[in-house]
Design a protein around this motif. Sequence first.
Motif, mmCIF file in Angstrom:
data_model
loop_
_atom_site.group_PDB
_atom_site.id
_atom_site.type_symbol
_atom_site.label_atom_id
_atom_site.label_comp_id
_atom_site.label_asym_id
_atom_site.label_seq_id
_atom_site.Cartn_x
_atom_site.Cartn_y
_atom_site.Cartn_z
ATOM 1 N N GLN A 175 27.953 26.351 19.357
ATOM 2 C CA GLN A 175 27.502 27.633 19.917
ATOM 3 C C GLN A 175 28.342 27.988 21.145
ATOM 4 O O GLN A 175 28.753 29.147 21.319
ATOM 5 N N ILE A 176 28.576 26.985 21.987
ATOM 6 C CA ILE A 176 29.400 27.205 23.190
ATOM 7 C C ILE A 176 30.808 27.625 22.785
ATOM 8 O O ILE A 176 31.398 28.532 23.395
ATOM 9 N N LEU A 177 31.340 26.975 21.747
ATOM 10 C CA LEU A 177 32.682 27.282 21.269
ATOM 11 C C LEU A 177 32.783 28.746 20.832
ATOM 12 O O LEU A 177 33.758 29.439 21.150
ATOM 13 N N THR A 178 31.765 29.192 20.137
ATOM 14 C CA THR A 178 31.739 30.598 19.702
ATOM 15 C C THR A 178 31.744 31.539 20.903
ATOM 16 O O THR A 178 32.489 32.535 20.934
ATOM 17 N N LEU A 179 30.942 31.211 21.905
ATOM 18 C CA LEU A 179 30.843 32.073 23.098
ATOM 19 C C LEU A 179 32.154 32.125 23.874
ATOM 20 O O LEU A 179 32.600 33.208 24.269
ATOM 21 N N VAL A 180 32.776 30.960 24.100
ATOM 22 C CA VAL A 180 34.008 30.956 24.909
ATOM 23 C C VAL A 180 35.156 31.619 24.151
ATOM 24 O O VAL A 180 36.063 32.199 24.766
ATOM 25 N N ARG A 181 35.128 31.523 22.835
ATOM 26 C CA ARG A 181 36.159 32.218 22.051
ATOM 27 C C ARG A 181 35.978 33.731 22.115
ATOM 28 O O ARG A 181 36.954 34.476 22.145
ATOM 29 N N GLN A 182 34.721 34.150 22.133
ATOM 30 C CA GLN A 182 34.450 35.585 22.277
ATOM 31 C C GLN A 182 34.942 36.089 23.630
ATOM 32 O O GLN A 182 35.347 37.247 23.756
#
Length: 407
Positions: A175-182
């Motif tokens: 979930q964190i990975l998705t957010l930081v990529r966004q």
Amino acid sequence: MLQRLNLIVTTVMFLHLCIPLAMAENKKPEQLDKFPPSPLEITTPDPLIRGGLDKQPLTREEMQKLEISLDELNQQAVVTLQGGDKEKAFEIWNRELRLRRFLGLLAEVEALSRIGAIAWNENQRQEVKYITQRLQVIEKQILTQKSTDLELWRSLGDGYQKMRVPKLAVGVYQQILTLVRQQNDTNAELETLKTIGEIHLSWFDYSPAASTYQELLNLAQIKNDKLDEVAYLQQLVYIYEKAKQHQQGINVLNNLVSLYTDENNLTQVPSLKIAIASNYQSLSQENPNLLQAAFNNYQEAYTIAWQLQQYVTASEALQKLITLYRSQNQIDEALQTSQILLETEKLATNVYGLMQAYDQIGELYLERQDNSKALTAFQKGLELAQQLKHEEIYFTQKIDTLSKAKF
């Protein structure tokens, strides 16, 4: 009188039988098998919290006072645990955790993580279960809210790690990975991927670990960061070795060789070539055609190591090459290579290695039934053994046996 006594006894027995039945009838079926509720879900009013919060939430000043009180509760629990009363200590901590909710999700998750680590270390499995369940409830809540609070997500991931639930932890970091990529935060993306990779590795989950480090490798290659590229390739070598995925290991090792060669840095190449050869040797058990690739890489390892004056590594490659020749019953080739090994051990000033080389040569001549040359090799081995004061009896016995035999 006797009839009356019998009537009383019968009545008492009837009541004893009927009362439990009546109590069971008053309970709902699902309550009969229900476990006691989690102490973190108790809703009994607490003197540290005033009433009427639905009408007027805690003020900033009240929250500050509450935080001070909860820190005091934590210290009280620590002292209680040190005094040996685990049960009482976790009662205090559970009260603290119930009240931490009033300070917000982040404060609660941080406390759950802190106390959960203590519960795990103290082997309080039920407490660990309660805390893990509460973390899951919070996760569902922030997922529903579509929270983008990275600090909260990271704290949750840390909590799951301390509870030793790697799958839940990885889910949070995804979930964190998705957010930081966004957010196009490349540094945060790298750190998150590293964390995910480390979690997989710590639980020996090699396949997803390899996928994660491959992602990191791709990012390093895009950035042309050679230092990181080497680090991730080395990590992949380790993973494929542990997972016994020999072909993937060969591919990564060859990438490392190319990288070092392009940089004109051959120092690491001989060891890498030995590792490549070893992987080919393992694969050759199912596909004998790959055996030649093992021979070639051991020979290349020796040649490059000799040129670099890495005589210890050269000796290692030669020794593995001799073992491989012997396994294929190529005794002449093994003997020729053993002569090169002798010279290499001399250059490496490795007396012990030299002694072992003579022992090996003696055994090879025995396989050829050339007892005279075998005896000479063992005698030279004995001279070195006497210098080292090691394996003297072994060589003496070999020499005695051959001396008594008819050549």
